[in-house]
Design a protein around this motif. Structure first.
Motif, PDB file in Angstrom:
ATOM      1  N   LEU A   1       0.843  -1.192   0.000  1.00  0.00           N
ATOM      2  CA  LEU A   1       0.000   0.000   0.000  1.00  0.00           C
ATOM      3  C   LEU A   1       0.877   1.240   0.000  1.00  0.00           C
ATOM      4  N   LYS A   2       0.377   2.298  -0.557  1.00  0.00           N
ATOM      5  CA  LYS A   2       1.108   3.566  -0.585  1.00  0.00           C
ATOM      6  C   LYS A   2       0.566   4.469   0.515  1.00  0.00           C
ATOM      7  N   GLY A   3       1.406   4.750   1.492  1.00  0.00           N
ATOM      8  CA  GLY A   3       1.017   5.684   2.549  1.00  0.00           C
ATOM      9  C   GLY A   3       0.157   5.057   3.625  1.00  0.00           C
ATOM     10  N   GLU A   4       0.004   5.795   4.712  1.00  0.00           N
ATOM     11  CA  GLU A   4      -0.752   5.278   5.856  1.00  0.00           C
ATOM     12  C   GLU A   4      -2.121   5.933   6.008  1.00  0.00           C
ATOM     13  N   LYS A   5      -2.465   6.874   5.143  1.00  0.00           N
ATOM     14  CA  LYS A   5      -3.751   7.560   5.291  1.00  0.00           C
ATOM     15  C   LYS A   5      -4.931   6.614   5.161  1.00  0.00           C
ATOM     16  N   ILE A   6      -4.793   5.576   4.327  1.00  0.00           N
ATOM     17  CA  ILE A   6      -5.896   4.634   4.145  1.00  0.00           C
ATOM     18  C   ILE A   6      -6.225   3.922   5.450  1.00  0.00           C
ATOM     19  N   PHE A   7      -5.208   3.656   6.280  1.00  0.00           N
ATOM     20  CA  PHE A   7      -5.460   3.022   7.577  1.00  0.00           C
ATOM     21  C   PHE A   7      -6.237   3.965   8.484  1.00  0.00           C
ATOM     22  N   GLN A   8      -5.807   5.228   8.525  1.00  0.00           N
ATOM     23  CA  GLN A   8      -6.473   6.215   9.373  1.00  0.00           C
ATOM     24  C   GLN A   8      -7.927   6.414   8.937  1.00  0.00           C
ATOM     25  N   LYS A   9      -8.143   6.522   7.632  1.00  0.00           N
ATOM     26  CA  LYS A   9      -9.504   6.714   7.121  1.00  0.00           C
ATOM     27  C   LYS A   9     -10.382   5.506   7.426  1.00  0.00           C
ATOM     28  N   THR A  10      -9.833   4.310   7.238  1.00  0.00           N
ATOM     29  CA  THR A  10     -10.597   3.090   7.485  1.00  0.00           C
ATOM     30  C   THR A  10     -10.916   2.935   8.967  1.00  0.00           C
ATOM     31  N   GLU A  11      -9.937   3.186   9.822  1.00  0.00           N
ATOM     32  CA  GLU A  11     -10.176   3.088  11.258  1.00  0.00           C
ATOM     33  C   GLU A  11     -11.228   4.096  11.710  1.00  0.00           C
ATOM     34  N   GLN A  12     -11.164   5.292  11.159  1.00  0.00           N
ATOM     35  CA  GLN A  12     -12.150   6.314  11.518  1.00  0.00           C
ATOM     36  C   GLN A  12     -13.542   5.907  11.029  1.00  0.00           C
ATOM     37  N   TYR A  13     -13.629   5.445   9.795  1.00  0.00           N
ATOM     38  CA  TYR A  13     -14.908   5.036   9.210  1.00  0.00           C
ATOM     39  C   TYR A  13     -15.532   3.880   9.996  1.00  0.00           C
ATOM     40  N   LEU A  14     -14.688   2.904  10.393  1.00  0.00           N
ATOM     41  CA  LEU A  14     -15.189   1.720  11.094  1.00  0.00           C
ATOM     42  C   LEU A  14     -15.280   1.910  12.604  1.00  0.00           C
ATOM     43  N   ASP A  15     -14.710   3.013  13.111  1.00  0.00           N
ATOM     44  CA  ASP A  15     -14.625   3.238  14.552  1.00  0.00           C
ATOM     45  C   ASP A  15     -13.976   2.034  15.226  1.00  0.00           C
ATOM     46  N   TRP A  16     -12.794   1.681  14.694  1.00  0.00           N
ATOM     47  CA  TRP A  16     -12.105   0.468  15.120  1.00  0.00           C
ATOM     48  C   TRP A  16     -10.613   0.618  14.850  1.00  0.00           C
ATOM     49  N   ILE A  17      -9.789   0.135  15.756  1.00  0.00           N
ATOM     50  CA  ILE A  17      -8.339   0.145  15.569  1.00  0.00           C
ATOM     51  C   ILE A  17      -7.932  -1.193  14.954  1.00  0.00           C
ATOM     52  N   ILE A  18      -7.361  -1.169  13.770  1.00  0.00           N
ATOM     53  CA  ILE A  18      -6.920  -2.382  13.084  1.00  0.00           C
ATOM     54  C   ILE A  18      -5.766  -2.993  13.876  1.00  0.00           C
ATOM     55  N   PRO A  19      -5.831  -4.307  14.172  1.00  0.00           N
ATOM     56  CA  PRO A  19      -4.721  -4.945  14.907  1.00  0.00           C
ATOM     57  C   PRO A  19      -3.390  -4.734  14.177  1.00  0.00           C
ATOM     58  N   LEU A  20      -2.335  -4.502  14.945  1.00  0.00           N
ATOM     59  CA  LEU A  20      -1.019  -4.185  14.389  1.00  0.00           C
ATOM     60  C   LEU A  20      -0.539  -5.240  13.395  1.00  0.00           C
ATOM     61  N   GLN A  21      -0.703  -6.493  13.726  1.00  0.00           N
ATOM     62  CA  GLN A  21      -0.278  -7.591  12.861  1.00  0.00           C
ATOM     63  C   GLN A  21      -0.975  -7.496  11.493  1.00  0.00           C
ATOM     64  N   THR A  22      -2.249  -7.250  11.511  1.00  0.00           N
ATOM     65  CA  THR A  22      -3.026  -7.126  10.273  1.00  0.00           C
ATOM     66  C   THR A  22      -2.587  -5.892   9.498  1.00  0.00           C
ATOM     67  N   LYS A  23      -2.388  -4.802  10.202  1.00  0.00           N
ATOM     68  CA  LYS A  23      -1.931  -3.560   9.572  1.00  0.00           C
ATOM     69  C   LYS A  23      -0.578  -3.774   8.893  1.00  0.00           C
ATOM     70  N   ASP A  24       0.336  -4.479   9.576  1.00  0.00           N
ATOM     71  CA  ASP A  24       1.656  -4.761   8.989  1.00  0.00           C
ATOM     72  C   ASP A  24       1.532  -5.553   7.695  1.00  0.00           C
ATOM     73  N   TYR A  25       0.669  -6.559   7.692  1.00  0.00           N
ATOM     74  CA  TYR A  25       0.481  -7.350   6.466  1.00  0.00           C
ATOM     75  C   TYR A  25      -0.022  -6.448   5.336  1.00  0.00           C
ATOM     76  N   PHE A  26      -1.067  -5.695   5.605  1.00  0.00           N
ATOM     77  CA  PHE A  26      -1.672  -4.888   4.544  1.00  0.00           C
ATOM     78  C   PHE A  26      -0.747  -3.777   4.077  1.00  0.00           C
ATOM     79  N   PHE A  27       0.041  -3.220   4.978  1.00  0.00           N
ATOM     80  CA  PHE A  27       0.973  -2.178   4.569  1.00  0.00           C
ATOM     81  C   PHE A  27       1.980  -2.725   3.558  1.00  0.00           C
ATOM     82  N   ASN A  28       2.424  -3.963   3.762  1.00  0.00           N
ATOM     83  CA  ASN A  28       3.450  -4.553   2.912  1.00  0.00           C
ATOM     84  C   ASN A  28       2.915  -5.370   1.744  1.00  0.00           C
ATOM     85  N   PHE A  29       1.696  -5.898   1.854  1.00  0.00           N
ATOM     86  CA  PHE A  29       1.169  -6.799   0.823  1.00  0.00           C
ATOM     87  C   PHE A  29      -0.268  -6.460   0.426  1.00  0.00           C
ATOM     88  N   GLY A  30      -0.756  -5.317   0.834  1.00  0.00           N
ATOM     89  CA  GLY A  30      -2.176  -5.003   0.724  1.00  0.00           C
ATOM     90  C   GLY A  30      -2.738  -4.690  -0.644  1.00  0.00           C
TER      91      GLY A  30
END
Length: 194
Positions: free
Chosen positions: A39-68
């Protein structure tokens, strides 16, 4: 016809976040013709977490950042892009609203679909992975976390490429129960549906 190379699956990683996991998984995927796109950049995580009102688990975030941004029909085929995740209550699956209470479905975030197009979800409180099925109507815990979901996909692509084979479905079930264990997992349902 491909020759069976391995008796048991090769696991390039055991845990997201372990030493060299990105390099090892990248090499494994390259060897299976899966183009690795991060993935390019971290804004998509912030937007998704805000939209879902949920903090994405770090392990999952790491996977998606590198292979998302991987798009493959052989690996993680029905995995949704992170910006497409949604609360199960707001999803398109009519059988969910007809058979489950809103108070219950509000606890789940849809991140993938099963081969029969049923929602696969994170429990927002625990990060555990649940499957909601339309046939039979049922919901059950199928993986203890996203890491186990990934390990299953690693085994499945090796089966697809005929690099491994189990002598029987019983042997495969036993192998996966040992590899992908956890409290409260419905192993029979997982094998039936996934």
């Amino acid at each position: 016809m491909s020759e069976i190379i391995n008796r048991e699956p090769i696991l390039p990683i055991r845990q997201i976040g372990e030493d060299n996991w990105i390099e090892n998984l990248t090499s494994f995927l390259d060897n299976h013709d899966v183009e690795v796109i991060s993935l390019k950049g971290e804004k998509i995580f912030q937007k998704t977490e805000q939209y879902l009102d949920w903090i994405i688990p770090l392990q999952t975030k790491d996977y998606f950042f590198n292979f998302g941004d991987i798009e493959s029909s052989d690996f993680m085929y029905n995995l949704k892009k992170i910006g497409e995740w949604e609360v199960l209550t707001n999803s398109i699956w009519e059988f969910v609203s007809l058979n489950f209470q809103t108070e219950e479905t509000d606890k789940y975030i849809v991140f993938s679909e099963s081969p029969s197009n049923d929602p696969i979800c994170f429990n927002r409180d625990t990060g555990e992975v649940y499957l909601f099925s339309h046939d039979p109507i049922k919901m059950a815990k199928v993986y203890k976390d996203f890491n186990d979901y990934l390990l299953n996909e690693i085994v499945e692509i090796q089966k697809l490429y005929a690099e491994i084979a189990f002598d029987s479905s019983k042997e495969e079930i036993a192998y996966k129960e040992n590899l992908l264990d956890g409290d409260g997992i419905d192993f029979d349902f997982r094998y039936l549906k996934l």
